[in-house]
Design a protein around this motif. Sequence first.
Motif, PDB file in Angstrom:
ATOM      1  N   HIS A 104       1.831  79.642  61.544  1.00  0.00           N
ATOM      2  CA  HIS A 104       2.254  80.417  60.378  1.00  0.00           C
ATOM      3  C   HIS A 104       1.081  81.015  59.583  1.00  0.00           C
ATOM      4  O   HIS A 104       1.300  81.706  58.592  1.00  0.00           O
ATOM      5  N   ILE A 105      -0.141  80.720  60.005  1.00  0.00           N
ATOM      6  CA  ILE A 105      -1.326  81.148  59.256  1.00  0.00           C
ATOM      7  C   ILE A 105      -2.102  82.183  60.058  1.00  0.00           C
ATOM      8  O   ILE A 105      -2.508  81.923  61.189  1.00  0.00           O
ATOM      9  N   ALA A 106      -2.324  83.359  59.450  1.00  0.00           N
ATOM     10  CA  ALA A 106      -3.170  84.378  60.079  1.00  0.00           C
ATOM     11  C   ALA A 106      -4.636  84.015  59.888  1.00  0.00           C
ATOM     12  O   ALA A 106      -5.445  84.144  60.804  1.00  0.00           O
ATOM     13  N   VAL A 107      -4.974  83.571  58.695  1.00  0.00           N
ATOM     14  CA  VAL A 107      -6.328  83.124  58.378  1.00  0.00           C
ATOM     15  C   VAL A 107      -6.249  82.307  57.090  1.00  0.00           C
ATOM     16  O   VAL A 107      -5.381  82.546  56.249  1.00  0.00           O
ATOM     17  N   ALA A 108      -7.120  81.329  56.957  1.00  0.00           N
ATOM     18  CA  ALA A 108      -7.179  80.525  55.737  1.00  0.00           C
ATOM     19  C   ALA A 108      -8.568  79.928  55.629  1.00  0.00           C
ATOM     20  O   ALA A 108      -9.243  79.721  56.639  1.00  0.00           O
ATOM     21  N   GLY A 109      -8.986  79.650  54.417  1.00  0.00           N
ATOM     22  CA  GLY A 109     -10.267  79.000  54.216  1.00  0.00           C
ATOM     23  C   GLY A 109     -10.637  78.926  52.756  1.00  0.00           C
ATOM     24  O   GLY A 109      -9.983  79.517  51.895  1.00  0.00           O
ATOM     25  N   PRO A 110     -11.727  78.196  52.493  1.00  0.00           N
ATOM     26  CA  PRO A 110     -12.171  78.045  51.108  1.00  0.00           C
ATOM     27  C   PRO A 110     -12.890  79.290  50.603  1.00  0.00           C
ATOM     28  O   PRO A 110     -13.498  80.027  51.378  1.00  0.00           O
ATOM     29  N   LEU A 111     -12.807  79.487  49.301  1.00  0.00           N
ATOM     30  CA  LEU A 111     -13.586  80.504  48.603  1.00  0.00           C
ATOM     31  C   LEU A 111     -14.768  79.793  47.947  1.00  0.00           C
ATOM     32  O   LEU A 111     -14.659  78.629  47.556  1.00  0.00           O
ATOM     33  N   TYR A 112     -15.898  80.503  47.834  1.00  0.00           N
ATOM     34  CA  TYR A 112     -17.112  79.904  47.290  1.00  0.00           C
ATOM     35  C   TYR A 112     -17.636  80.676  46.091  1.00  0.00           C
ATOM     36  O   TYR A 112     -17.317  81.855  45.904  1.00  0.00           O
ATOM     37  N   SER A 113     -18.473  80.011  45.330  1.00  0.00           N
ATOM     38  CA  SER A 113     -19.164  80.665  44.219  1.00  0.00           C
ATOM     39  C   SER A 113     -20.035  81.783  44.785  1.00  0.00           C
ATOM     40  O   SER A 113     -20.316  81.819  45.990  1.00  0.00           O
ATOM     41  N   GLY A 114     -20.477  82.687  43.929  1.00  0.00           N
ATOM     42  CA  GLY A 114     -21.269  83.837  44.361  1.00  0.00           C
ATOM     43  C   GLY A 114     -22.502  83.465  45.159  1.00  0.00           C
ATOM     44  O   GLY A 114     -22.889  84.185  46.084  1.00  0.00           O
ATOM     45  N   ASP A 115     -23.111  82.332  44.855  1.00  0.00           N
ATOM     46  CA  ASP A 115     -24.311  81.919  45.587  1.00  0.00           C
ATOM     47  C   ASP A 115     -23.985  81.047  46.793  1.00  0.00           C
ATOM     48  O   ASP A 115     -24.880  80.593  47.512  1.00  0.00           O
ATOM     49  N   GLY A 116     -22.686  80.784  47.024  1.00  0.00           N
ATOM     50  CA  GLY A 116     -22.261  80.003  48.179  1.00  0.00           C
ATOM     51  C   GLY A 116     -22.486  78.510  48.056  1.00  0.00           C
ATOM     52  O   GLY A 116     -22.325  77.785  49.027  1.00  0.00           O
ATOM     53  N   SER A 117     -22.805  78.028  46.862  1.00  0.00           N
ATOM     54  CA  SER A 117     -23.173  76.622  46.715  1.00  0.00           C
ATOM     55  C   SER A 117     -21.995  75.680  46.485  1.00  0.00           C
ATOM     56  O   SER A 117     -22.125  74.476  46.677  1.00  0.00           O
ATOM     57  N   ARG A 118     -20.834  76.207  46.067  1.00  0.00           N
ATOM     58  CA  ARG A 118     -19.705  75.312  45.796  1.00  0.00           C
ATOM     59  C   ARG A 118     -18.378  76.027  46.023  1.00  0.00           C
ATOM     60  O   ARG A 118     -18.281  77.241  45.862  1.00  0.00           O
ATOM     61  N   MET A 119     -17.383  75.240  46.423  1.00  0.00           N
ATOM     62  CA  MET A 119     -16.042  75.778  46.610  1.00  0.00           C
ATOM     63  C   MET A 119     -15.437  76.093  45.251  1.00  0.00           C
ATOM     64  O   MET A 119     -15.573  75.308  44.307  1.00  0.00           O
ATOM     65  N   THR A 120     -14.778  77.245  45.192  1.00  0.00           N
ATOM     66  CA  THR A 120     -14.159  77.662  43.930  1.00  0.00           C
ATOM     67  C   THR A 120     -12.682  78.014  44.091  1.00  0.00           C
ATOM     68  O   THR A 120     -12.037  78.405  43.122  1.00  0.00           O
ATOM     69  N   GLY A 121     -12.159  77.893  45.291  1.00  0.00           N
ATOM     70  CA  GLY A 121     -10.758  78.226  45.504  1.00  0.00           C
ATOM     71  C   GLY A 121     -10.405  78.211  46.974  1.00  0.00           C
ATOM     72  O   GLY A 121     -11.185  77.758  47.823  1.00  0.00           O
ATOM     73  N   SER A 122      -9.222  78.733  47.265  1.00  0.00           N
ATOM     74  CA  SER A 122      -8.707  78.777  48.634  1.00  0.00           C
ATOM     75  C   SER A 122      -8.001  80.106  48.851  1.00  0.00           C
ATOM     76  O   SER A 122      -7.392  80.651  47.928  1.00  0.00           O
ATOM     77  N   LEU A 123      -8.086  80.606  50.077  1.00  0.00           N
ATOM     78  CA  LEU A 123      -7.392  81.829  50.461  1.00  0.00           C
ATOM     79  C   LEU A 123      -6.558  81.545  51.702  1.00  0.00           C
ATOM     80  O   LEU A 123      -7.053  80.944  52.658  1.00  0.00           O
ATOM     81  N   TYR A 124      -5.302  81.942  51.659  1.00  0.00           N
ATOM     82  CA  TYR A 124      -4.394  81.819  52.794  1.00  0.00           C
ATOM     83  C   TYR A 124      -3.812  83.199  53.070  1.00  0.00           C
ATOM     84  O   TYR A 124      -3.492  83.930  52.132  1.00  0.00           O
ATOM     85  N   VAL A 125      -3.626  83.524  54.330  1.00  0.00           N
ATOM     86  CA  VAL A 125      -2.841  84.689  54.712  1.00  0.00           C
ATOM     87  C   VAL A 125      -1.774  84.159  55.662  1.00  0.00           C
ATOM     88  O   VAL A 125      -2.073  83.759  56.790  1.00  0.00           O
ATOM     89  N   PHE A 126      -0.550  84.110  55.149  1.00  0.00           N
ATOM     90  CA  PHE A 126       0.569  83.575  55.917  1.00  0.00           C
ATOM     91  C   PHE A 126       1.272  84.678  56.693  1.00  0.00           C
ATOM     92  O   PHE A 126       1.437  85.793  56.205  1.00  0.00           O
ATOM     93  N   LYS A 127       1.733  84.348  57.902  1.00  0.00           N
ATOM     94  CA  LYS A 127       2.451  85.280  58.772  1.00  0.00           C
ATOM     95  C   LYS A 127       3.919  85.361  58.356  1.00  0.00           C
ATOM     96  O   LYS A 127       4.803  84.843  59.036  1.00  0.00           O
ATOM     97  N   THR A 128       4.152  85.971  57.236  1.00  0.00           N
ATOM     98  CA  THR A 128       5.501  86.209  56.728  1.00  0.00           C
ATOM     99  C   THR A 128       5.416  87.363  55.741  1.00  0.00           C
ATOM    100  O   THR A 128       4.351  87.620  55.181  1.00  0.00           O
ATOM    101  N   THR A 129       6.528  88.031  55.532  1.00  0.00           N
ATOM    102  CA  THR A 129       6.595  89.040  54.477  1.00  0.00           C
ATOM    103  C   THR A 129       7.353  88.501  53.271  1.00  0.00           C
ATOM    104  O   THR A 129       7.503  89.189  52.274  1.00  0.00           O
ATOM    105  N   SER A 130       7.804  87.262  53.353  1.00  0.00           N
ATOM    106  CA  SER A 130       8.589  86.639  52.291  1.00  0.00           C
ATOM    107  C   SER A 130       7.684  85.876  51.332  1.00  0.00           C
ATOM    108  O   SER A 130       7.044  84.890  51.717  1.00  0.00           O
TER     109      SER A 130
END
Length: 111
Positions: free
Chosen positions: A45-71
């Motif tokens: 169900h996932i096209a791509v997913a992974g953590p988001l990082y601070s601008g300098d790449g030193s720490r995780m600041t969030g998450s991004l998911y792209v789900f295979k659905t239009t719902s």
Amino acid sequence: MSETARNPFAPTTVAVYCLDGPESLPKRKAAAQAHLRWIESMLEHIAVAGPLYSGDGSRMTGSLYVFKTTSLEQARAWLESDPYFAQQFWSSIEYRPFLPAAGGLVGGTVW
């Protein structure tokens, strides 16, 4: 005829942008193994997913998911089944219809 067949630029997935709140790292670490098992169970169900990082790449600041659905409702239900969601460390979550239109992950372009 489906909407996608009529319009090659219609969204085909849902992108979910989750930003961490303060002091999220301990909660991320506590749920990390369960989250990774959940990801593995959701791969179809996932096209791509992974953590988001601070601008300098030193720490995780969030998450991004792209789900295979239009719902949006289906994407919301899937995200709410993620152990990270249960930890309640995201300060904001945005759901947006998305079209992966170009790049290596989509094999070129959709037009």
